[in-house]
Design a protein around this motif. Sequence first.
Motif, PDB file in Angstrom:
ATOM      1  N   LEU A  40       2.585   5.729  -8.945  1.00 60.96           N
ATOM      2  CA  LEU A  40       3.623   6.758  -8.918  1.00 60.96           C
ATOM      3  C   LEU A  40       3.618   7.537  -7.610  1.00 60.96           C
ATOM      4  O   LEU A  40       4.662   7.795  -7.021  1.00 60.96           O
ATOM      5  CB  LEU A  40       3.431   7.723 -10.095  1.00 60.96           C
ATOM      6  CG  LEU A  40       4.446   8.863 -10.209  1.00 60.96           C
ATOM      7  CD1 LEU A  40       5.862   8.313 -10.307  1.00 60.96           C
ATOM      8  CD2 LEU A  40       4.127   9.738 -11.417  1.00 60.96           C
ATOM      9  N   PHE A  41       2.433   7.896  -7.145  1.00 64.83           N
ATOM     10  CA  PHE A  41       2.334   8.717  -5.942  1.00 64.83           C
ATOM     11  C   PHE A  41       1.788   7.895  -4.784  1.00 64.83           C
ATOM     12  O   PHE A  41       0.588   7.674  -4.664  1.00 64.83           O
ATOM     13  CB  PHE A  41       1.441   9.933  -6.213  1.00 64.83           C
ATOM     14  CG  PHE A  41       1.948  10.798  -7.330  1.00 64.83           C
ATOM     15  CD1 PHE A  41       3.109  11.544  -7.180  1.00 64.83           C
ATOM     16  CD2 PHE A  41       1.285  10.842  -8.546  1.00 64.83           C
ATOM     17  CE1 PHE A  41       3.590  12.339  -8.204  1.00 64.83           C
ATOM     18  CE2 PHE A  41       1.753  11.631  -9.580  1.00 64.83           C
ATOM     19  CZ  PHE A  41       2.912  12.380  -9.411  1.00 64.83           C
TER      20      PHE A  41
ATOM     21  N   HIS B  11       0.804  -1.225   0.000  1.00 58.06           N
ATOM     22  CA  HIS B  11       0.000   0.000   0.000  1.00 58.06           C
ATOM     23  C   HIS B  11       0.840   1.279   0.000  1.00 58.06           C
ATOM     24  O   HIS B  11       0.294   2.379  -0.057  1.00 58.06           O
ATOM     25  CB  HIS B  11      -0.940   0.010   1.218  1.00 58.06           C
ATOM     26  CG  HIS B  11      -0.210  -0.057   2.528  1.00 58.06           C
ATOM     27  ND1 HIS B  11       0.151  -1.259   3.108  1.00 58.06           N
ATOM     28  CD2 HIS B  11       0.244   0.915   3.343  1.00 58.06           C
ATOM     29  CE1 HIS B  11       0.772  -1.015   4.238  1.00 58.06           C
ATOM     30  NE2 HIS B  11       0.851   0.292   4.410  1.00 58.06           N
ATOM     31  N   ASP B  12       2.156   1.144   0.080  1.00 60.96           N
ATOM     32  CA  ASP B  12       3.041   2.300  -0.024  1.00 60.96           C
ATOM     33  C   ASP B  12       4.440   1.797  -0.362  1.00 60.96           C
ATOM     34  O   ASP B  12       4.665   0.584  -0.488  1.00 60.96           O
ATOM     35  CB  ASP B  12       3.039   3.141   1.262  1.00 60.96           C
ATOM     36  CG  ASP B  12       3.416   2.323   2.495  1.00 60.96           C
ATOM     37  OD1 ASP B  12       4.019   1.232   2.339  1.00 60.96           O
ATOM     38  OD2 ASP B  12       3.124   2.780   3.617  1.00 60.96           O
ATOM     39  N   TYR B  13       5.386   2.708  -0.519  1.00 60.38           N
ATOM     40  CA  TYR B  13       6.737   2.271  -0.893  1.00 60.38           C
ATOM     41  C   TYR B  13       7.412   1.423   0.185  1.00 60.38           C
ATOM     42  O   TYR B  13       8.027   0.398  -0.129  1.00 60.38           O
ATOM     43  CB  TYR B  13       7.594   3.480  -1.276  1.00 60.38           C
ATOM     44  CG  TYR B  13       7.352   3.921  -2.698  1.00 60.38           C
ATOM     45  CD1 TYR B  13       7.764   3.128  -3.775  1.00 60.38           C
ATOM     46  CD2 TYR B  13       6.699   5.117  -2.978  1.00 60.38           C
ATOM     47  CE1 TYR B  13       7.526   3.518  -5.086  1.00 60.38           C
ATOM     48  CE2 TYR B  13       6.456   5.511  -4.283  1.00 60.38           C
ATOM     49  CZ  TYR B  13       6.873   4.714  -5.341  1.00 60.38           C
ATOM     50  OH  TYR B  13       6.624   5.088  -6.622  1.00 60.38           O
ATOM     51  N   PRO B  14       7.335   1.804   1.461  1.00 61.48           N
ATOM     52  CA  PRO B  14       7.953   0.943   2.488  1.00 61.48           C
ATOM     53  C   PRO B  14       7.407  -0.482   2.476  1.00 61.48           C
ATOM     54  O   PRO B  14       8.174  -1.446   2.582  1.00 61.48           O
ATOM     55  CB  PRO B  14       7.622   1.674   3.799  1.00 61.48           C
ATOM     56  CG  PRO B  14       7.530   3.111   3.397  1.00 61.48           C
ATOM     57  CD  PRO B  14       6.866   3.083   2.058  1.00 61.48           C
ATOM     58  N   SER B  15       6.085  -0.625   2.337  1.00 65.30           N
ATOM     59  CA  SER B  15       5.520  -1.971   2.330  1.00 65.30           C
ATOM     60  C   SER B  15       5.872  -2.705   1.036  1.00 65.30           C
ATOM     61  O   SER B  15       5.982  -3.938   1.029  1.00 65.30           O
ATOM     62  CB  SER B  15       3.999  -1.922   2.511  1.00 65.30           C
ATOM     63  OG  SER B  15       3.358  -1.263   1.437  1.00 65.30           O
ATOM     64  N   ALA B  16       6.083  -1.958  -0.062  1.00 66.15           N
ATOM     65  CA  ALA B  16       6.501  -2.586  -1.317  1.00 66.15           C
ATOM     66  C   ALA B  16       7.904  -3.166  -1.179  1.00 66.15           C
ATOM     67  O   ALA B  16       8.177  -4.286  -1.608  1.00 66.15           O
ATOM     68  CB  ALA B  16       6.454  -1.567  -2.454  1.00 66.15           C
TER      69      ALA B  16
ATOM     70  N   GLU C 198      11.569   9.299  -6.839  1.00 65.05           N
ATOM     71  CA  GLU C 198      12.518   8.729  -5.884  1.00 65.05           C
ATOM     72  C   GLU C 198      12.173   7.280  -5.577  1.00 65.05           C
ATOM     73  O   GLU C 198      13.050   6.408  -5.528  1.00 65.05           O
ATOM     74  CB  GLU C 198      12.521   9.540  -4.587  1.00 65.05           C
ATOM     75  CG  GLU C 198      13.450   8.972  -3.517  1.00 65.05           C
ATOM     76  CD  GLU C 198      13.277   9.628  -2.158  1.00 65.05           C
ATOM     77  OE1 GLU C 198      14.104   9.369  -1.274  1.00 65.05           O
ATOM     78  OE2 GLU C 198      12.300  10.395  -1.986  1.00 65.05           O
ATOM     79  N   GLY C 199      10.891   7.009  -5.382  1.00 61.05           N
ATOM     80  CA  GLY C 199      10.468   5.649  -5.060  1.00 61.05           C
ATOM     81  C   GLY C 199      10.791   4.671  -6.165  1.00 61.05           C
ATOM     82  O   GLY C 199      11.333   3.591  -5.917  1.00 61.05           O
ATOM     83  N   VAL C 200      10.481   5.053  -7.408  1.00 57.49           N
ATOM     84  CA  VAL C 200      10.756   4.177  -8.546  1.00 57.49           C
ATOM     85  C   VAL C 200      12.259   3.995  -8.727  1.00 57.49           C
ATOM     86  O   VAL C 200      12.738   2.881  -8.975  1.00 57.49           O
ATOM     87  CB  VAL C 200      10.124   4.738  -9.831  1.00 57.49           C
ATOM     88  CG1 VAL C 200      10.563   3.925 -11.051  1.00 57.49           C
ATOM     89  CG2 VAL C 200       8.601   4.719  -9.722  1.00 57.49           C
ATOM     90  N   SER C 201      13.009   5.077  -8.594  1.00 61.61           N
ATOM     91  CA  SER C 201      14.464   4.999  -8.763  1.00 61.61           C
ATOM     92  C   SER C 201      15.094   4.093  -7.712  1.00 61.61           C
ATOM     93  O   SER C 201      15.964   3.266  -8.024  1.00 61.61           O
ATOM     94  CB  SER C 201      15.085   6.402  -8.670  1.00 61.61           C
ATOM     95  OG  SER C 201      14.615   7.234  -9.712  1.00 61.61           O
ATOM     96  N   ARG C 202      14.656   4.223  -6.464  1.00 63.35           N
ATOM     97  CA  ARG C 202      15.203   3.379  -5.398  1.00 63.35           C
ATOM     98  C   ARG C 202      14.796   1.920  -5.578  1.00 63.35           C
ATOM     99  O   ARG C 202      15.579   1.014  -5.296  1.00 63.35           O
ATOM    100  CB  ARG C 202      14.731   3.895  -4.036  1.00 63.35           C
ATOM    101  CG  ARG C 202      15.388   5.193  -3.611  1.00 63.35           C
ATOM    102  CD  ARG C 202      15.141   5.469  -2.141  1.00 63.35           C
ATOM    103  NE  ARG C 202      15.795   6.673  -1.677  1.00 63.35           N
ATOM    104  CZ  ARG C 202      15.826   7.074  -0.415  1.00 63.35           C
ATOM    105  NH1 ARG C 202      15.215   6.338   0.515  1.00 63.35           N
ATOM    106  NH2 ARG C 202      16.437   8.180  -0.071  1.00 63.35           N
TER     107      ARG C 202
END
Length: 213
Positions: free
Chosen positions: A57-58, A35-40, A66-70
């Motif tokens: 994306l958001f 449900h968010d980048y940390p959980s992904a 930043e999320g996609v790049s990381r």
Amino acid sequence: MSIRILLADDHPLFREGVKPVLLKLDRRVTLIEAHDYPSAFAAMHRAREVDLALLDLFMPGMSGLEGVSRFRAAFPDIPVVVLSASEQTEDIKKLLAAGALGYITKASPSDVILSALQQVLAGTVYVPPSLQEFTNDAEAPAAVQSGALTSRQLQVMREMAKGRSNRQIGETLQVTEGTVKLHVAAIFRLLKVNNRTEAVLVIQKMGLQKGMK
């Protein structure tokens, strides 16, 4: 073995709505939700193997780019497709440059989403037709431009050179056969070849066989 897909979006209703589309990709699709980048990121570390990542994306936790790049830096062998309500051409250009292999607007019909994912799984880059005029090969991921292979793709190439099947390669590398198929399709596209024999010959000519030892 099933195709394993990470579906990361902070809107539960959207995740529920896109699930039937993803199940059409393969009758044995396994979905891993976040449900968010940390959980992904946490889901990726828990999962044994993931064949495709669909990222909103958001999402909370990081800015979109930043999320996609990381994510790409942490999991370079996982194809990433961005799902977003944004139709800003600058977003698309930046995400393709960051390594995303597809950009799908959330307003797209289900058949368009399905076709786009099939294209990415076949090793191509997907951009909405209405926005393709704003992108070109120069904005495509660097790996696609140069034909550079990831370390995992080099491992697959090594096994291909030994004449092993996708199933045998999967057993050797401890990944799903579906994952091997994705890597093989990407290798063919990156090297602009049509079969395994041509791919191995190109690798040898490029002097990359040392990376396959």
